[in-house]
Design an enzyme around this catalytic site. Structure first.
Site, mmCIF file in Angstrom:
data_model
loop_
_atom_site.group_PDB
_atom_site.id
_atom_site.type_symbol
_atom_site.label_atom_id
_atom_site.label_comp_id
_atom_site.label_asym_id
_atom_site.label_seq_id
_atom_site.Cartn_x
_atom_site.Cartn_y
_atom_site.Cartn_z
ATOM 1 N N LYS A 21 0.855 -1.195 0.000
ATOM 2 C CA LYS A 21 0.000 0.000 0.000
ATOM 3 C C LYS A 21 0.883 1.234 0.000
ATOM 4 O O LYS A 21 1.763 1.387 0.843
ATOM 5 C CB LYS A 21 -0.887 0.015 1.246
ATOM 6 C CG LYS A 21 -1.730 1.275 1.364
ATOM 7 C CD LYS A 21 -2.730 1.162 2.504
ATOM 8 C CE LYS A 21 -2.223 1.672 3.833
ATOM 9 N NZ LYS A 21 -2.011 3.126 3.922
ATOM 10 N N ASP A 64 -3.472 4.410 -1.808
ATOM 11 C CA ASP A 64 -4.371 4.867 -0.736
ATOM 12 C C ASP A 64 -4.386 6.397 -0.698
ATOM 13 O O ASP A 64 -3.732 7.004 0.141
ATOM 14 C CB ASP A 64 -3.837 4.267 0.579
ATOM 15 C CG ASP A 64 -4.629 4.672 1.806
ATOM 16 O OD1 ASP A 64 -5.766 5.144 1.664
ATOM 17 O OD2 ASP A 64 -4.086 4.507 2.918
ATOM 18 N N LYS A 83 -7.470 8.219 -0.943
ATOM 19 C CA LYS A 83 -8.749 8.645 -0.339
ATOM 20 C C LYS A 83 -9.360 9.868 -1.022
ATOM 21 O O LYS A 83 -9.519 10.926 -0.401
ATOM 22 C CB LYS A 83 -8.569 8.932 1.152
ATOM 23 C CG LYS A 83 -8.040 7.749 1.959
ATOM 24 C CD LYS A 83 -8.046 8.073 3.449
ATOM 25 C CE LYS A 83 -7.550 6.928 4.310
ATOM 26 N NZ LYS A 83 -6.125 6.638 4.189
ATOM 27 N N ASP A 122 -14.085 14.684 -3.719
ATOM 28 C CA ASP A 122 -14.270 15.965 -4.407
ATOM 29 C C ASP A 122 -15.586 15.874 -5.176
ATOM 30 O O ASP A 122 -16.345 14.919 -4.991
ATOM 31 C CB ASP A 122 -13.072 16.225 -5.342
ATOM 32 C CG ASP A 122 -12.829 17.725 -5.563
ATOM 33 O OD1 ASP A 122 -13.812 18.472 -5.742
ATOM 34 O OD2 ASP A 122 -11.661 18.139 -5.559
ATOM 35 N N THR A 155 -11.161 6.148 11.374
ATOM 36 C CA THR A 155 -11.126 5.627 12.752
ATOM 37 C C THR A 155 -10.636 6.699 13.732
ATOM 38 O O THR A 155 -10.803 6.563 14.937
ATOM 39 C CB THR A 155 -10.237 4.376 12.852
ATOM 40 O OG1 THR A 155 -9.040 4.627 12.126
ATOM 41 C CG2 THR A 155 -10.924 3.167 12.299
ATOM 42 N N ARG A 185 3.722 -1.103 10.673
ATOM 43 C CA ARG A 185 4.871 -1.205 11.574
ATOM 44 C C ARG A 185 5.217 -2.609 12.068
ATOM 45 O O ARG A 185 6.412 -2.906 12.213
ATOM 46 C CB ARG A 185 4.683 -0.233 12.748
ATOM 47 C CG ARG A 185 4.895 1.206 12.311
ATOM 48 C CD ARG A 185 4.259 2.192 13.246
ATOM 49 N NE ARG A 185 2.814 2.135 13.172
ATOM 50 C CZ ARG A 185 1.992 2.893 13.904
ATOM 51 N NH1 ARG A 185 2.490 3.739 14.770
ATOM 52 N NH2 ARG A 185 0.699 2.785 13.751
#
Ligand code: C5P
Length: 233
Positions: free
Chosen positions: A32, A59, A61, A64, A119, A211
């Protein structure tokens, strides 16, 4: 539907990302690329990663007006990415325009998934700042249903929401879930986490892992452990 582990390449430069990927000699992981790396390097990093044989989730997002999103998606589609996303808050009309823009002349297109509520947005902020009075869990489900109605392939969500989303939108509607940690590791800044095995049990289709793999002493072994727990066992 093939389950897979997607590594979040959260690096600040192409050089760092590519030297990280150099460690993977055999299986080329699905990766990603997010805003930080994409805005630092532009389309050339996408071409380089694809050339090396990785599948790629871009990614960015998008959010518009429908016309702008349609045209931007057409550009991303030509970059040969495998998955892209947008904010469901842009409405069903925007999501339909995005699908139209993504679809190539031969009818093929990357997978398109929606972000429901980030989130990082709490119930309190959603109510007080966005004036959305419903329960946040209900909003997430409604936005997923909107994405389904628009013809999208799925949503990004917490693994803990994946089961419910499948119940409402169907088993084929994809759930792409970050917030994955090994049993024996630190959570970092993630609050609601699950292990790869638990994400599998709940029904995630793809887990996005950053991570726990990128900061591991042995990233290849950490990746293989994710694949073992999420895909194979
Ligand atoms: O390092 P970590 O495993 O927490 O990385 C998770 C990745 O998934 C990051 O790229 C993060 O931006 C992304 N993400 C997330 N939670 C969301 C949506 C995306 O952690 N709700």
């Amino acid at each position: 539907m093939g389950k897979d582990v997607i590594i979040a390449l959260d690096f600040k430069s192409g050089e760092e990302a590519l030297s990280f990927l150099d460690q993977f000699k055999e299986k080329k992981p699905y990766v990603k690329v997010g805003m930080e790396l994409y805005y630092a390097e532009g389309p050339s990093i996408i071409r380089e990663i694809k050339k090396r044989g990785h599948k790629l989730f871009l990614d960015l997002k998008l959010h518009d007006i429908p016309n702008t999103v349609e045209k931007a998606m057409a550009v991303l589609s030509r970059m040969d990415v495998d998955m892209v996303n947008l904010h469901a808050a842009g409405t069903i009309e925007m999501m339909k325009a995005a699908l139209k823009g993504l679809t190539r002349e031969d009818g093929t297109r990357p997978l398109l998934i929606a972000v429901t509520q980030l989130t990082s947005t709490s119930q309190e902020r959603m109510t007080e700042e966005l004036l959305i009075e419903e329960d946040i869990a209900k909003v997430v489900i409604k936005y997923a249903e909107n994405a389904d109605v628009a013809g999208l392939d799925g949503v990004v969500c917490s693994p803990l929401e994946a089961g419910k989303i499948h119940d409402v939108c169907g088993r084929d509607f994809l759930t792409v879930t970050p917030g994955v940690r090994f049993d024996d590791a630190s959570r970092g800044d993630q609050v609601r986490v699950t292990t790869p095995a638990k994400a599998k049990e709940i029904g995630s289709d793809y887990i996005v892992v950053g991570r726990p793999i990128t900061q591991a002493d042995d990233p290849v072994a950490a990746y293989e452990r994710c694949v073992r727990e999420f895909v194979e066992e």
